[in-house]
Design an enzyme around this catalytic site. Structure first.
Site, PDB file in Angstrom:
ATOM      1  N   CYS A   5     -23.999  34.333  76.751  1.00  0.00           N
ATOM      2  CA  CYS A   5     -24.502  33.934  78.069  1.00  0.00           C
ATOM      3  C   CYS A   5     -25.141  35.070  78.853  1.00  0.00           C
ATOM      4  O   CYS A   5     -26.074  34.855  79.614  1.00  0.00           O
ATOM      5  CB  CYS A   5     -23.394  33.270  78.883  1.00  0.00           C
ATOM      6  SG  CYS A   5     -22.068  34.371  79.403  1.00  0.00           S
ATOM      7  N   CYS A  62     -14.041  35.419  76.765  1.00  0.00           N
ATOM      8  CA  CYS A  62     -14.221  34.569  77.942  1.00  0.00           C
ATOM      9  C   CYS A  62     -13.193  33.437  77.941  1.00  0.00           C
ATOM     10  O   CYS A  62     -12.596  33.123  78.971  1.00  0.00           O
ATOM     11  CB  CYS A  62     -15.638  34.011  77.958  1.00  0.00           C
ATOM     12  SG  CYS A  62     -16.005  32.951  79.377  1.00  0.00           S
TER      13      CYS A  62
END
Length: 387
Positions: free
Chosen positions: A223, A127
């Site tokens: 997440c 990410c």
């Protein structure tokens, strides 16, 4: 509200908000703060805003709340709401950056494919490599940002004219492992105001600033993997990747059957569901044969590993004799002394001075004491050459 640092906020000088851009006063500096909706980035935004910087909050929308992603996860709807609420209360603009499609393609799909290859991925680094420090920095420049500030617990310093990253002062919160892939060009644009602080002090700051998120718990999960149930995510997003196969001993004996290699990681001991007169560990995951290879702890430990996609801060050429480094193979693990030699084209060989568990798909992050040198991705050389 007027921000006046109390003695507790100064923390013996460790709260350092010197001009973020050399020669440019705060009131002329636009700072885009990457706001996750959590305590750390909210404190960064509040401190910079009250110090007089022109703050713009930006939160990435990475996924919708769904059975696959989970409602309680970072960069989802609740976190976007929290970030917006902080920005609204303090009085600075806030934007939501919709990166859901690119996040699915470059992070979630990579996560799935990594497990299918028998690896143990680190999606947080992926990410950072893509949506956060590539796309978000591009967006920040587009809206007039001079710099981007984040809530990471690392320190940014200049050494010999080059921007460098040092570990965070709080060893329990140091996040340098996850930033090994940051490029020198990106680092010029990044700021990390919390690097000299302990998490407990940041919590205190949040309370003193009356931030709505002051008591919000830290996010512990990946997440898009609520409650660390990554197996459920794999089953939901790619059911075909979860299939039964053999569990074999390193000596070739068939010991049992597994229900998907994605349920296992190198070094795992529990949950094998096989009996043996001594403890067995996952030694290797053979994706081509859909086989879990187990053995005694002695078969698990290694003194050498191979890395690819090496990144250096700053750009660096490894001497032919190799470079002595401190290597970290797990985000929460201790460093071990090692020597890295270059194999060319971003590949390298790392020889460790101690036996360690080596997991393909994880990162080998390299340090010179406190200074982050860079790192690369651990890979199975035999599988790579046979591909």
């Amino acid at each position: 509200m007027q921000f006046i640092p109390s003695p507790a906020m100064v923390f013996d000088g460790s709260l350092n908000l010197d001009p973020l851009v050399s020669g440019k006063p705060p009131e002329e500096t636009t700072v885009v703060v990457a706001m996750s909706g959590g305590v750390d980035s909210s404190v960064v935004a509040a401190l910079l805003h009250e110090r007089g910087y022109k703050v713009i909050g930006a939160t990435m929308q990475l996924h919708s709340s769904s059975p696959a992603s989970g409602a309680k996860s970072c960069c989802g709807s609740v976190d976007i709401y929290d970030a917006k609420r902080v920005a609204s209360t303090l009085g600075f603009p806030h934007y939501v950056l919709d990166y859901e499609e690119v996040f699915r393609r470059e992070v979630i799909d990579d996560f799935i494919n990594s497990y299918k290859r028998g690896e143990t991925p680190i999606p947080c680094v992926k990410c950072n490599q893509t949506v956060k420090f590539r796309d978000m920095l591009k967006a920040a420049r587009a809206i007039g940002g001079d710099v981007v500030a984040t809530g990471h617990y690392v320190r940014r310093v200049e050494i010999a004219g080059e921007q460098q990253i040092l570990r965070g002062k709080d060893p329990q919160k140091d996040q340098s492992y996850f930033l090994f892939s940051v490029t020198s060009e990106q680092l010029k644009f990044l700021r990390f105001p919390l690097g000299d602080l302990a998490k407990s002090n940041v919590r205190l700051l949040a309370q003193q600033l009356n931030l709505e998120v002051a008591d919000k718990p830290d996010s512990q999960d990946i997440c898009f993997v609520p409650e660390n149930s990554y197996r459920e995510v794999l089953r939901n997003l790619d059911p075909a990747s979860v299939k039964k196969g053999k569990i074999v001993h390193v000596d070739g004996r068939l010991l049992g059957e597994h229900d998907g290699i994605s349920n296992f990681t190198v070094g795992q001991r529990r949950g094998l569901n096989i009996s043996a007169p001594y403890p067995l560990y996952v030694v290797r995951l053979d994706a081509a044969q859909n086989t879990v290879v187990v053995g005694p702890q002695s078969a698990l430990m290694k003194r050498a590993l191979f890395v690819k996609n090496l990144n250096w801060l700053p750009d660096y050429n490894i001497p032919k004799r190799g470079l002595a480094v401190d290597a970290r193979l797990r985000s929460s693990g201790a460093t071990v002394r090692a020597t890295i030699t270059s194999d060319g084209d971003g590949y390298g060989t790392v020889v460790l001075e101690e036996d360690c568990v080596v997991s393909p798909g994880q990162a080998c992050v390299l340090y010179d004491k406190e200074r982050l040198l860079g790192g690369g991705w651990i890979y199975n050389k035999l599988c790579h050459e046979g591909a």
